[in-house]
Design a protein around this motif. Structure first.
Motif, PDB file in Angstrom:
ATOM      1  N   GLY A 113       2.288  21.302   6.538  1.00  0.00           N
ATOM      2  CA  GLY A 113       1.487  22.361   5.953  1.00  0.00           C
ATOM      3  C   GLY A 113       0.698  23.121   6.998  1.00  0.00           C
ATOM      4  O   GLY A 113       0.539  22.667   8.139  1.00  0.00           O
ATOM      5  N   THR A 114       0.178  24.266   6.602  1.00  0.00           N
ATOM      6  CA  THR A 114      -0.575  25.106   7.534  1.00  0.00           C
ATOM      7  C   THR A 114      -2.014  24.651   7.704  1.00  0.00           C
ATOM      8  O   THR A 114      -2.682  25.059   8.645  1.00  0.00           O
ATOM      9  N   ASP A 115      -2.515  23.805   6.802  1.00  0.00           N
ATOM     10  CA  ASP A 115      -3.893  23.324   6.877  1.00  0.00           C
ATOM     11  C   ASP A 115      -3.883  21.820   7.137  1.00  0.00           C
ATOM     12  O   ASP A 115      -3.665  21.016   6.211  1.00  0.00           O
ATOM     13  N   ALA A 116      -4.120  21.451   8.370  1.00  0.00           N
ATOM     14  CA  ALA A 116      -4.066  20.034   8.756  1.00  0.00           C
ATOM     15  C   ALA A 116      -5.203  19.217   8.152  1.00  0.00           C
ATOM     16  O   ALA A 116      -5.174  17.978   8.194  1.00  0.00           O
ATOM     17  N   ASN A 117      -6.210  19.873   7.604  1.00  0.00           N
ATOM     18  CA  ASN A 117      -7.343  19.166   7.013  1.00  0.00           C
ATOM     19  C   ASN A 117      -7.030  18.640   5.606  1.00  0.00           C
ATOM     20  O   ASN A 117      -7.803  17.850   5.067  1.00  0.00           O
ATOM     21  N   LEU A 118      -5.934  19.100   5.014  1.00  0.00           N
ATOM     22  CA  LEU A 118      -5.581  18.678   3.658  1.00  0.00           C
ATOM     23  C   LEU A 118      -4.679  17.446   3.712  1.00  0.00           C
ATOM     24  O   LEU A 118      -3.733  17.385   4.496  1.00  0.00           O
ATOM     25  N   SER A 119      -4.971  16.480   2.879  1.00  0.00           N
ATOM     26  CA  SER A 119      -4.132  15.278   2.801  1.00  0.00           C
ATOM     27  C   SER A 119      -2.768  15.640   2.227  1.00  0.00           C
ATOM     28  O   SER A 119      -2.667  16.496   1.342  1.00  0.00           O
ATOM     29  N   PRO A 120      -1.708  14.996   2.693  1.00  0.00           N
ATOM     30  CA  PRO A 120      -0.367  15.340   2.203  1.00  0.00           C
ATOM     31  C   PRO A 120      -0.112  14.828   0.792  1.00  0.00           C
ATOM     32  O   PRO A 120      -0.780  13.902   0.315  1.00  0.00           O
ATOM     33  N   ILE A 121       0.853  15.440   0.132  1.00  0.00           N
ATOM     34  CA  ILE A 121       1.391  14.865  -1.100  1.00  0.00           C
ATOM     35  C   ILE A 121       2.698  14.177  -0.741  1.00  0.00           C
ATOM     36  O   ILE A 121       3.401  14.588   0.183  1.00  0.00           O
ATOM     37  N   VAL A 122       3.007  13.096  -1.448  1.00  0.00           N
ATOM     38  CA  VAL A 122       4.204  12.308  -1.150  1.00  0.00           C
ATOM     39  C   VAL A 122       5.042  12.161  -2.414  1.00  0.00           C
ATOM     40  O   VAL A 122       4.553  11.678  -3.447  1.00  0.00           O
ATOM     41  N   LEU A 123       6.297  12.588  -2.346  1.00  0.00           N
ATOM     42  CA  LEU A 123       7.251  12.388  -3.434  1.00  0.00           C
ATOM     43  C   LEU A 123       8.203  11.275  -3.028  1.00  0.00           C
ATOM     44  O   LEU A 123       8.682  11.237  -1.893  1.00  0.00           O
ATOM     45  N   MET A 124       8.481  10.377  -3.962  1.00  0.00           N
ATOM     46  CA  MET A 124       9.343   9.239  -3.677  1.00  0.00           C
ATOM     47  C   MET A 124      10.569   9.223  -4.589  1.00  0.00           C
ATOM     48  O   MET A 124      10.522   9.672  -5.735  1.00  0.00           O
ATOM     49  N   ALA A 125      11.645   8.693  -4.056  1.00  0.00           N
ATOM     50  CA  ALA A 125      12.845   8.357  -4.821  1.00  0.00           C
ATOM     51  C   ALA A 125      13.561   7.295  -3.998  1.00  0.00           C
ATOM     52  O   ALA A 125      13.222   7.080  -2.837  1.00  0.00           O
ATOM     53  N   HIS A 126      14.520   6.612  -4.591  1.00  0.00           N
ATOM     54  CA  HIS A 126      15.240   5.627  -3.780  1.00  0.00           C
ATOM     55  C   HIS A 126      16.733   5.905  -3.781  1.00  0.00           C
ATOM     56  O   HIS A 126      17.304   6.439  -4.740  1.00  0.00           O
ATOM     57  N   GLN A 127      17.343   5.543  -2.668  1.00  0.00           N
ATOM     58  CA  GLN A 127      18.745   5.840  -2.427  1.00  0.00           C
ATOM     59  C   GLN A 127      19.691   4.826  -3.055  1.00  0.00           C
ATOM     60  O   GLN A 127      20.846   5.140  -3.348  1.00  0.00           O
ATOM     61  N   ASP A 128      19.215   3.597  -3.227  1.00  0.00           N
ATOM     62  CA  ASP A 128      20.116   2.540  -3.668  1.00  0.00           C
ATOM     63  C   ASP A 128      20.204   2.453  -5.181  1.00  0.00           C
ATOM     64  O   ASP A 128      19.329   2.931  -5.909  1.00  0.00           O
ATOM     65  N   VAL A 129      21.278   1.837  -5.638  1.00  0.00           N
ATOM     66  CA  VAL A 129      21.502   1.625  -7.063  1.00  0.00           C
ATOM     67  C   VAL A 129      21.877   0.166  -7.280  1.00  0.00           C
ATOM     68  O   VAL A 129      22.233  -0.547  -6.336  1.00  0.00           O
ATOM     69  N   VAL A 130      21.792  -0.277  -8.526  1.00  0.00           N
ATOM     70  CA  VAL A 130      22.204  -1.652  -8.841  1.00  0.00           C
ATOM     71  C   VAL A 130      23.711  -1.694  -9.075  1.00  0.00           C
ATOM     72  O   VAL A 130      24.328  -0.677  -9.407  1.00  0.00           O
ATOM     73  N   PRO A 131      24.304  -2.861  -8.918  1.00  0.00           N
ATOM     74  CA  PRO A 131      25.748  -2.971  -9.178  1.00  0.00           C
ATOM     75  C   PRO A 131      26.048  -2.810 -10.670  1.00  0.00           C
ATOM     76  O   PRO A 131      25.161  -2.919 -11.518  1.00  0.00           O
ATOM     77  N   VAL A 132      27.294  -2.571 -10.959  1.00  0.00           N
ATOM     78  CA  VAL A 132      27.785  -2.620 -12.336  1.00  0.00           C
ATOM     79  C   VAL A 132      28.292  -4.037 -12.589  1.00  0.00           C
ATOM     80  O   VAL A 132      29.058  -4.582 -11.791  1.00  0.00           O
ATOM     81  N   THR A 133      27.831  -4.640 -13.654  1.00  0.00           N
ATOM     82  CA  THR A 133      28.218  -6.025 -13.950  1.00  0.00           C
ATOM     83  C   THR A 133      29.738  -6.147 -14.075  1.00  0.00           C
ATOM     84  O   THR A 133      30.375  -5.362 -14.792  1.00  0.00           O
ATOM     85  N   LYS A 134      30.276  -7.098 -13.351  1.00  0.00           N
ATOM     86  CA  LYS A 134      31.726  -7.274 -13.360  1.00  0.00           C
ATOM     87  C   LYS A 134      32.226  -7.542 -14.776  1.00  0.00           C
ATOM     88  O   LYS A 134      31.651  -8.333 -15.519  1.00  0.00           O
TER      89      LYS A 134
END
Length: 490
Positions: A113-134
């Motif tokens: 950001g252009t204003d270093a005095n402001l705290s950042p916002i953080v967006l999260m997501a995850h790359q992994d997935v669970v298996p499909v049950t055999k």
């Protein structure tokens, strides 16, 4: 006038006064976390290609970044393929941001950001997935890793949990970058690679942030959604998780002499274990109309039927009834207390052998306010002098702190969520665990929400069969992330 008549009149007057108090409190009731959208200047919608976004999600689903129970079965090359795909697919977003790898395959992006005095916002997501049950692959309408676009949806493992969010965030960032958006507040992405396993990536990011002195203004991760048929209002309700339960598994072990089952002693290891488990389960944590679970009911009640609104507006009178009604289902009860669930047992390796050691595993989900030390103390008190040992399988994850519902971050998030979903917004309690719990020490507030609309029944798609995300749902997701970023980072 006689004494009896005066007593009757006095009683009637008291009842009338009580009724007036109840009705006035009901008529003037306002949910504690309510946000007036008129007081939040929302950024406008962005332009993007919905069909192309769906195709991008389809492509991401076809990269099977599966976190297996046995880590040796994981395929690191798939994560590397996903990383390369992101860079190729979203060139403008990547040109605007810097990119780092943490703990192997976790991604951290920074749009300065252009204003270093402001705290950042953080967006999260995850790359992994669970298996499909055999054996269940045949139950899917479309192959789970084919990313089929059909019936107005993208189908496949990860569409809801959590590549739908990951791709939607990048679609939003790409659209903002293309239209020349320049954030005043720094925007960061944390994309864990092992959320479905042990969260080492998110833990590594938390350590990195701490070493750099980064404290996020807020963190937004997965956790809650828009429930279209929520049982309180019987209509859509956007629930934003402001806390999540803690997690730990208790091991209960009973030692015994063992021997042949033809000559059993009066007390065996199995019977001792059974008595211990029963004692723990039969001393449940009391249901308590407090915390985020109760806050959800309080907020939703403003949009519910008159009897529900009346009960919530007058908890001083109706709290026992509310606790009884909300706690009547397992899902409702879980919102109001720490849960105790025996899940695994181990004894003899053969049916005619008395075990020398019998073991049970009891899974706990701690409600905010219940520390693991208190939970252990309660379990020990329940078993009393039974000859068993109690221990945790590993260091417990404590329940998270409860994030603010009065901060500017909450107001912006709730306003955008309400605008996109067209539904009332309520705080809530996440019963499962997310990567965001690890970032709590480096953030002012942590929230957990995806603007996906699901019925109570269709939430079973998460980690289940026929997981899919509608094209309308994806459009809402992209607009949600784009407008949230532009509203909070401008």
């Amino acid at each position: 006038m006689g004494k009896v008549a005066k007593s009757v009149l006095g009683l009637l007057a008291a009842l009338v006064l009580l009724l007036v108090v109840i009705l006035v409190r009901t008529a003037t009731y306002a949910p504690p976390a309510a946000v007036d959208p008129a007081n939040v200047q929302l950024a406008p919608a962005v332009t993007f290609d919905r069909a192309r976004a769906a195709e991008h999600l389809s492509q991401a689903i076809q990269i099977p970044t599966i976190s297996h129970q046995d880590p040796s079965e994981n395929q690191p090359a798939e994560w590397e393929r996903l990383h390369a795909w992101l860079q190729t697919t979203y060139p403008s977003a990547h040109a605007a941001m810097t990119r780092e790898l943490v703990a192997g395959h976790t991604l951290v992006y920074t749009w300065k950001g252009t204003d270093a005095n402001l705290s950042p916002i953080v967006l999260m997501a995850h790359q992994d997935v669970v298996p499909v049950t055999k054996g269940t692959e045949k139950d899917w309408k479309h192959p789970p890793f084919a990313g089929v676009i059909a019936e107005g949806s993208v189908w496949g493992r990860g569409t809801l949990d959590n590549k739908g969010s990951l791709v939607s965030i990048f679609e939003a960032l790409e659209a903002l970058a293309l239209q020349g958006f320049s954030p005043r507040r720094t925007v960061m992405l944390v994309l864990g690679h092992d959320e479905e396993a042990n969260g080492l990536g998110a833990q590594g990011v938390a350590a990195l942030f701490k070493s750099r002195g980064i404290t996020a203004e807020f963190v937004l991760d997965e956790g809650m959604v828009v429930i279209s048929d929520n049982p309180i209002t019987r209509a859509p309700l956007a629930i934003i998780g402001v806390a999540e339960k803690g997690y730990a598994t208790l091991v209960v072990t009973a030692q015994a002499t063992g021997g042949h089952s033809s000559t059993p002693p009066k007390e065996t290891g199995v019977t001792t274990l059974a008595r211990a488990v029963t004692a723990i389960v039969e001393d449940p944590f009391p249901l308590d109309f407090q915390g985020p679970g109760a806050a959800m009911v309080r907020s939703a009640a403003a949009h519910a039927s008159f009897p529900v609104k009346m009960a919530v507006a007058n908890t001083w009178l109706f709290e026992p009834l509310l606790v009884s009604q909300v706690g009547a289902t397992p899902e409702g009860a879980a919102l109001l207390h720490t849960t105790i669930a025996p899940t695994m047992l181990k004894g003899s390796p053969k049916e005619n052998v008395l075990p020398q050691e019998a073991t049970a595993w009891i899974n706990y989900r701690f409600a905010p306010g219940d520390a693991s030390t208190e939970v252990m103390a309660r379990a020990k008190a329940a078993v009393g002098d039974l000859p068993v040992t109690l221990s945790w399988t590993k260091t417990p994850n404590e329940a998270s702190p409860v994030s603010s519902t009065t901060s500017e971050s909450w107001k912006a998030l709730a306003a955008v969520a309400g605008e996109i979903s067209g539904a009332p917004v309520a705080p809530g309690l996440v019963l499962a665990g997310t990567d965001s719990r690890y970032l709590q020490p480096v953030a002012k507030d942590v929230y957990r929400f995806q603007p996906i609309e699901l019925t109570m029944a269709s939430t079973s798609q998460i980690h289940g069969t026929n997981e899919h995300l509608s094209l309308e749902g994806m459009e809402r997701m992209v607009q949600f992330y784009a407008r949230l970023i532009a509203t909070t980072a401008r």
